[in-house]
Write a protein that holds these residues in place. Structure first.
Motif, PDB file in Angstrom:
ATOM      1  N   MET A  57      -9.060   0.463  -2.475  1.00 39.38           N
ATOM      2  CA  MET A  57      -8.272   1.568  -1.934  1.00 39.38           C
ATOM      3  C   MET A  57      -7.248   2.084  -2.930  1.00 39.38           C
ATOM      4  SD  MET A  57      -7.734   0.337   2.002  1.00 39.38           S
ATOM      5  CE  MET A  57      -9.147  -0.111   2.996  1.00 39.38           C
ATOM      6  N   VAL A  58      -6.502   1.183  -3.522  1.00 39.23           N
ATOM      7  CA  VAL A  58      -5.566   1.540  -4.596  1.00 39.23           C
ATOM      8  C   VAL A  58      -5.979   0.710  -5.809  1.00 39.23           C
ATOM      9  CG1 VAL A  58      -3.165   1.641  -5.349  1.00 39.23           C
ATOM     10  CG2 VAL A  58      -3.716   1.963  -2.930  1.00 39.23           C
ATOM     11  N   PRO A  59      -6.689   1.286  -6.753  1.00 44.65           N
ATOM     12  CA  PRO A  59      -7.190   0.500  -7.890  1.00 44.65           C
ATOM     13  C   PRO A  59      -6.076  -0.237  -8.615  1.00 44.65           C
ATOM     14  CG  PRO A  59      -8.188   2.672  -7.852  1.00 44.65           C
ATOM     15  CD  PRO A  59      -7.099   2.695  -6.821  1.00 44.65           C
ATOM     16  N   GLU A  60      -6.420  -1.402  -9.150  1.00 50.33           N
ATOM     17  CA  GLU A  60      -5.437  -2.186  -9.885  1.00 50.33           C
ATOM     18  C   GLU A  60      -4.832  -1.380 -11.027  1.00 50.33           C
ATOM     19  OE1 GLU A  60      -5.129  -6.647 -11.838  1.00 50.33           O
ATOM     20  OE2 GLU A  60      -6.858  -5.391 -12.309  1.00 50.33           O
ATOM     21  N   SER A  61      -5.598  -0.476 -11.617  1.00 49.36           N
ATOM     22  CA  SER A  61      -5.092   0.331 -12.724  1.00 49.36           C
ATOM     23  C   SER A  61      -3.880   1.158 -12.307  1.00 49.36           C
ATOM     24  CB  SER A  61      -6.191   1.251 -13.262  1.00 49.36           C
ATOM     25  OG  SER A  61      -6.672   2.130 -12.236  1.00 49.36           O
ATOM     26  N   VAL A  62      -3.807   1.546 -11.028  1.00 53.07           N
ATOM     27  CA  VAL A  62      -2.655   2.305 -10.538  1.00 53.07           C
ATOM     28  C   VAL A  62      -1.409   1.427 -10.546  1.00 53.07           C
ATOM     29  CG1 VAL A  62      -1.678   3.492  -8.522  1.00 53.07           C
ATOM     30  CG2 VAL A  62      -4.080   3.848  -9.150  1.00 53.07           C
ATOM     31  N   GLY A  63      -1.555   0.192 -10.087  1.00 47.86           N
ATOM     32  CA  GLY A  63      -0.432  -0.735 -10.132  1.00 47.86           C
ATOM     33  C   GLY A  63      -0.029  -1.074 -11.549  1.00 47.86           C
ATOM     34  N   ARG A  64      -1.023  -1.260 -12.428  1.00 46.26           N
ATOM     35  CA  ARG A  64      -0.724  -1.576 -13.835  1.00 46.26           C
ATOM     36  C   ARG A  64       0.013  -0.418 -14.503  1.00 46.26           C
ATOM     37  NH1 ARG A  64      -1.515  -6.940 -15.577  1.00 46.26           N
ATOM     38  NH2 ARG A  64      -3.286  -7.823 -14.424  1.00 46.26           N
ATOM     39  N   ALA A  65      -0.368   0.802 -14.180  1.00 48.86           N
ATOM     40  CA  ALA A  65       0.314   1.962 -14.754  1.00 48.86           C
ATOM     41  C   ALA A  65       1.762   2.025 -14.292  1.00 48.86           C
ATOM     42  CB  ALA A  65      -0.431   3.242 -14.376  1.00 48.86           C
ATOM     43  N   VAL A 117       6.393  -4.209  -5.225  1.00 48.17           N
ATOM     44  CA  VAL A 117       5.349  -3.228  -4.924  1.00 48.17           C
ATOM     45  C   VAL A 117       4.032  -3.982  -4.776  1.00 48.17           C
ATOM     46  CG1 VAL A 117       4.105  -1.207  -5.754  1.00 48.17           C
ATOM     47  CG2 VAL A 117       6.572  -1.401  -6.158  1.00 48.17           C
ATOM     48  N   ILE A 118       3.494  -4.037  -3.558  1.00 47.99           N
ATOM     49  CA  ILE A 118       2.265  -4.774  -3.263  1.00 47.99           C
ATOM     50  C   ILE A 118       1.145  -3.769  -3.026  1.00 47.99           C
ATOM     51  CG2 ILE A 118       1.167  -6.461  -1.752  1.00 47.99           C
ATOM     52  CD1 ILE A 118       3.990  -7.412  -0.969  1.00 47.99           C
ATOM     53  N   ALA A 119       0.102  -3.823  -3.855  1.00 50.09           N
ATOM     54  CA  ALA A 119      -1.062  -2.943  -3.707  1.00 50.09           C
ATOM     55  C   ALA A 119      -0.653  -1.478  -3.655  1.00 50.09           C
ATOM     56  CB  ALA A 119      -1.871  -3.313  -2.471  1.00 50.09           C
ATOM     57  N   GLY A 120       0.337  -1.121  -4.471  1.00 48.90           N
ATOM     58  CA  GLY A 120       0.814   0.257  -4.518  1.00 48.90           C
ATOM     59  C   GLY A 120       0.979   0.720  -5.943  1.00 48.90           C
ATOM     60  N   GLY A 121       1.768   1.774  -6.114  1.00 47.42           N
ATOM     61  CA  GLY A 121       2.004   2.326  -7.442  1.00 47.42           C
ATOM     62  C   GLY A 121       3.262   3.162  -7.440  1.00 47.42           C
ATOM     63  N   GLY A 122       3.445   3.911  -8.508  1.00 45.86           N
ATOM     64  CA  GLY A 122       4.646   4.703  -8.665  1.00 45.86           C
ATOM     65  C   GLY A 122       4.497   6.115  -8.143  1.00 45.86           C
ATOM     66  N   LEU A 123       5.629   6.755  -7.931  1.00 46.54           N
ATOM     67  CA  LEU A 123       5.693   8.161  -7.582  1.00 46.54           C
ATOM     68  C   LEU A 123       6.383   8.911  -8.718  1.00 46.54           C
ATOM     69  CD1 LEU A 123       6.900   7.954  -3.864  1.00 46.54           C
ATOM     70  CD2 LEU A 123       4.576   8.324  -4.683  1.00 46.54           C
ATOM     71  N   ALA A 124       6.213  10.230  -8.740  1.00 47.16           N
ATOM     72  CA  ALA A 124       6.927  11.038  -9.715  1.00 47.16           C
ATOM     73  C   ALA A 124       8.424  10.825  -9.535  1.00 47.16           C
ATOM     74  CB  ALA A 124       6.578  12.512  -9.540  1.00 47.16           C
ATOM     75  N   GLY A 125       9.099  10.458 -10.627  1.00 45.55           N
ATOM     76  CA  GLY A 125      10.532  10.243 -10.573  1.00 45.55           C
ATOM     77  C   GLY A 125      10.952   8.833 -10.226  1.00 45.55           C
ATOM     78  N   SER A 163       0.834  -1.199   0.000  1.00 49.37           N
ATOM     79  CA  SER A 163       0.000   0.000   0.000  1.00 49.37           C
ATOM     80  C   SER A 163       0.875   1.257   0.000  1.00 49.37           C
ATOM     81  CB  SER A 163      -0.964  -0.037   1.184  1.00 49.37           C
ATOM     82  OG  SER A 163      -1.947   0.959   1.078  1.00 49.37           O
ATOM     83  N   ALA A 164       0.769   2.122   1.011  1.00 54.65           N
ATOM     84  CA  ALA A 164       1.657   3.287   1.061  1.00 54.65           C
ATOM     85  C   ALA A 164       3.110   2.850   1.095  1.00 54.65           C
ATOM     86  CB  ALA A 164       1.334   4.139   2.275  1.00 54.65           C
ATOM     87  N   GLY A 165       3.374   1.671   1.660  1.00 55.32           N
ATOM     88  CA  GLY A 165       4.724   1.122   1.616  1.00 55.32           C
ATOM     89  C   GLY A 165       5.148   0.719   0.224  1.00 55.32           C
ATOM     90  N   GLY A 166       4.176   0.375  -0.635  1.00 60.02           N
ATOM     91  CA  GLY A 166       4.492   0.123  -2.036  1.00 60.02           C
ATOM     92  C   GLY A 166       4.898   1.395  -2.754  1.00 60.02           C
ATOM     93  N   PHE A 167       4.189   2.494  -2.463  1.00 62.49           N
ATOM     94  CA  PHE A 167       4.590   3.788  -3.026  1.00 62.49           C
ATOM     95  C   PHE A 167       5.966   4.198  -2.497  1.00 62.49           C
ATOM     96  CE2 PHE A 167      -0.015   3.962  -3.574  1.00 62.49           C
ATOM     97  CZ  PHE A 167      -0.141   4.525  -4.835  1.00 62.49           C
ATOM     98  N   THR A 168       6.212   3.941  -1.216  1.00 65.58           N
ATOM     99  CA  THR A 168       7.526   4.227  -0.633  1.00 65.58           C
ATOM    100  C   THR A 168       8.611   3.452  -1.374  1.00 65.58           C
ATOM    101  OG1 THR A 168       6.557   4.635   1.544  1.00 65.58           O
ATOM    102  CG2 THR A 168       8.899   4.078   1.480  1.00 65.58           C
TER     103      THR A 168
END
Length: 332
Positions: A248-256, A221-229, A198-203
């Motif tokens: 909470m974090v849509p799958e589309s965010v992880g796919r992106a 990255v589990i149930a998270g996504g990317g950050l700028a940079g 989650s937020a740890g995936g973004f981290t």
């Protein structure tokens, strides 16, 4: 609903940017050995990074301990089409961590594991202790302003957590050379991975900024996504794990994020599942998540080609999991 709103706001806040990740220096390469042939018992200790600083960082450390399990008891049950409870890749069955027991002989790769909002490292022990049994030192910081017990919870502080992760890596590099510390001489300080939920995936994603140290060899990255940079060079393999019905974090965010990442990557999907129930032993998909993440870590941190080759079969249980890969060596 409160946590769901927090995560939704987190997505908006974090895609705009995050604090810079300061890379560790001194990329010396210590002696190393192949992946362990049998699982270990697991020890646990607690340390605090910069206890007198402005941002002290309590850290839970799970590590391989003696004695190792006999070779004939090593767990190597494929968690693919048969859907077995155990994962391939030496996860072992003795995942109860014992405080401050001696570290097993040898050097071990290190996984920095980041918790999500309103969470704690111990809540992820079913996964992290199994990684430790498989031959990894797992270090899990309790982030100061996003953990379950934080008195000044601030979701926006996630943007500062990638720098905390790098601060922890620098601390471990120094600790490995510190005479008298129980972990001294046991850390493969050129072989780190970052992982988180989650937020740890973004981290985790935020630690892969441009020019990051080559010490950081892989990410999960589990149930998270990317950050700028994030996902800038040097190129490192990344595994994404995501529920198809995550509210909470849509799958589309992880796919992106998967599409943005550079180099070898894999996406383990769990159709119909939510934000993390698959991280609980006995729940559908746990065996596949455990098998896939363990294979991935053994491949990227131990150069274990057999783990890489069995990853696709371990990952997929029809009706429970799916796997998409890009440029995995030997697999195209």
């Amino acid at each position: 609903m409160r946590v769901q709103r927090l995560v939704a706001a987190l997505l908006v806040a974090l895609v705009a940017g995050c604090g810079p990740a300061v890379a560790a220096t001194d990329d010396r390469v210590p002696s190393f050995r192949p992946a362990p042939p049998r699982p270990y018992a697991v020890g646990v200790r607690h340390v605090v990074v910069d206890p007198d600083g402005s941002r002290p960082l309590p850290v839970t450390v799970w590590y391989p301990a003696e004695p190792a399990a006999p070779a004939e008891s090593a767990t190597r049950v494929t968690a693919g089409p048969t859907g077995g409870e155990a994962a391939s890749g030496l996860t072992g069955s003795g995942t109860t961590a014992r405080p401050d027991v001696p570290v097993a002989a040898g050097r071990f790769p290190v996984v920095v594991y980041s918790h999500g909002l309103h969470s704690l490292p111990d809540l992820h022990a079913p996964l992290t202790t199994r990684w430790a049994a498989a031959g990894f030192v797992v270090v899990a910081p309790t982030y100061p302003r996003t953990n379950l017990r934080s008195r000044d919870f601030t979701r926006a502080d996630v943007r500062n957590q990638p720098a905390d992760g790098w601060r922890l890596i620098r601390h471990l590099v120094r600790l490995d050379a510190r005479p008298g510390d129980p972990l001294a001489g046991h850390l493969a300080v050129d072989r780190f991975a970052a992982a988180g939920h989650s937020a740890g995936g973004f981290t985790t994603a935020g630690m892969f900024t441009s020019g990051h140290s080559r010490r950081l060899r892989a990410g999960i990255v589990i149930a998270g996504g990317g950050l700028a940079g994030s996902f800038a060079g040097p190129v490192a393999p990344v595994l994404f794990v995501h529920g198809g019905a995550d509210p909470m974090v849509p799958e589309s965010v992880g796919r992106a994020a998967y599409a943005r990442s550079l180099g070898p990557a894999a996406f383990l999907g769990l159709p119909g599942q939510g934000h993390g129930e698959y991280l609980t032993p006995g729940r559908p998909g746990f065996a596949q998540v455990l098998a896939t993440t363990t294979d991935f870590l053994r491949w990227t941190l131990y150069d274990d080609r057999r783990a890489r080759d069995r990853l696709p079969a371990d990952a997929v249980l029809p009706g429970v999991t799916t796997l998409t890969t890009r440029a995995l060596p030997g697999r195209g």
